[in-house]
Write an enzyme that holds these catalytic residues in place. Structure first.
Site, mmCIF file in Angstrom:
data_model
loop_
_atom_site.group_PDB
_atom_site.id
_atom_site.type_symbol
_atom_site.label_atom_id
_atom_site.label_comp_id
_atom_site.label_asym_id
_atom_site.label_seq_id
_atom_site.Cartn_x
_atom_site.Cartn_y
_atom_site.Cartn_z
ATOM 1 N N SER A 93 -26.003 47.730 -8.507
ATOM 2 C CA SER A 93 -24.958 47.427 -9.446
ATOM 3 C C SER A 93 -23.826 48.495 -9.287
ATOM 4 O O SER A 93 -23.390 48.718 -8.235
ATOM 5 C CB SER A 93 -25.511 47.447 -10.824
ATOM 6 O OG SER A 93 -24.607 46.722 -11.997
ATOM 7 N N MET A 94 -23.420 49.275 -10.264
ATOM 8 C CA MET A 94 -22.371 50.451 -10.334
ATOM 9 C C MET A 94 -22.890 51.240 -8.954
ATOM 10 O O MET A 94 -22.022 51.607 -8.229
ATOM 11 C CB MET A 94 -22.370 51.256 -11.465
ATOM 12 C CG MET A 94 -21.460 52.396 -11.314
ATOM 13 S SD MET A 94 -21.561 53.470 -12.566
ATOM 14 C CE MET A 94 -22.905 54.392 -12.258
#
Length: 253
Positions: A93-94
């Site tokens: 994700s991030m």
């Protein structure tokens, strides 16, 4: 269990390393401890969780909200710890954006491109997600976002006082992620992109678009599970990850 040591940005490092060195970048709201169980769990992978300034084991340090500056700092710390070993960057994700930006700095500035990059549960750098949460939407909307994505235990979501404490810190990670600017860097190393079949946030085709960001071998794999499928799949995921890395490096039998 392996003997664990701490080294600056890397709080959980196996004292004896035998597998491929894989630096692991966590999702927004996570910490290096998300990958603590990966350290020493698979003989083919030496997982090294990355802790960001201002979080958990580095909470005494100042938070860094400049995405490019942070990736540059991490790239230099990775080279120091690796000490000549080839490395793989993994991000969820991030963390996928951080892995990519760090790899770009290693390649373009430090002239030390990683052996491979693995990204999971994040769209390609030049794409956006319609309706995704933005830090300007406030903490109530962030709580709804966490419920939608999964990964947060129901008992924690139900504890209003605890959530009040946690949400501000999680929002800071979202603010950091929002500082990520699309980079045109095409990585020279192979890239493996992983998608969750039931991910409510990122459709598999948006992850397959990572193919535009490598001139090396590219493989995309769709796995059962939602946004947090790498963590939900348990220890078996590491074996799948090792197989995937071998595949993009052309080492599969």
């Amino acid at each position: 269990m392996p003997s664990i040591v701490s080294s600056g940005a890397f709080p959980f490092v196996a004292e004896r390393r035998e597998g491929r060195l894989v630096f692991c970048f966590h999702h927004a709201g996570g910490t290096a401890s998300a990958y603590r169980a990966w350290v020493g769990a698979d003989p083919r992978i030496d997982a090294v969780p990355v802790e960001l300034p201002g979080k958990a084991t580095r909470r005494a340090e100042s938070w860094v909200g400049d995405f490019s500056l942070l990736s540059r700092q991490i790239a230099e710390e990775i080279l120091e710890l690796a000490d000549g070993e080839r490395v793989v960057l993994y991000g969820h994700s991030m963390g996928a954006a951080l892995a990519y930006r760090t790899a770009a700095h290693l390649q373009e500035v430090l002239q030390a491109p990683p052996e491979a990059v693995v990204v999971a549960a994040r769209q390609a750098p030049d794409l956006s997600i319609e309706g995704e949460y933005h830090s300007s939407m406030g903490l109530s909307a962030l709580r709804e976002e966490l419920e939608t994505l999964g990964g947060t235990p129901p008992e924690i979501l139900a504890d209003a006082d605890l959530m009040d404490l946690l949400l501000t810190g999680i929002r800071s990670d979202y603010m950091l992620h929002e500082d990520f600017r699309h980079s045109s860097t095409v990585l020279s190393c192979p890239l493996l992109a992983l998608a969750g079949e039931q991910d409510p946030a990122v459709a598999p085709e948006k992850i397959a678009a990572w193919s535009r960001f490598t001139s090396g071998r590219f493989v995309t794999t769709v796995m059962p599970g939602g946004h947090f499928f790498p963590l939900d799949r348990g220890p078996g995921f590491l074996d799948e990850l090792a197989d995937g890395i071998d595949e993009i490096l052309g080492l599969s039998a």
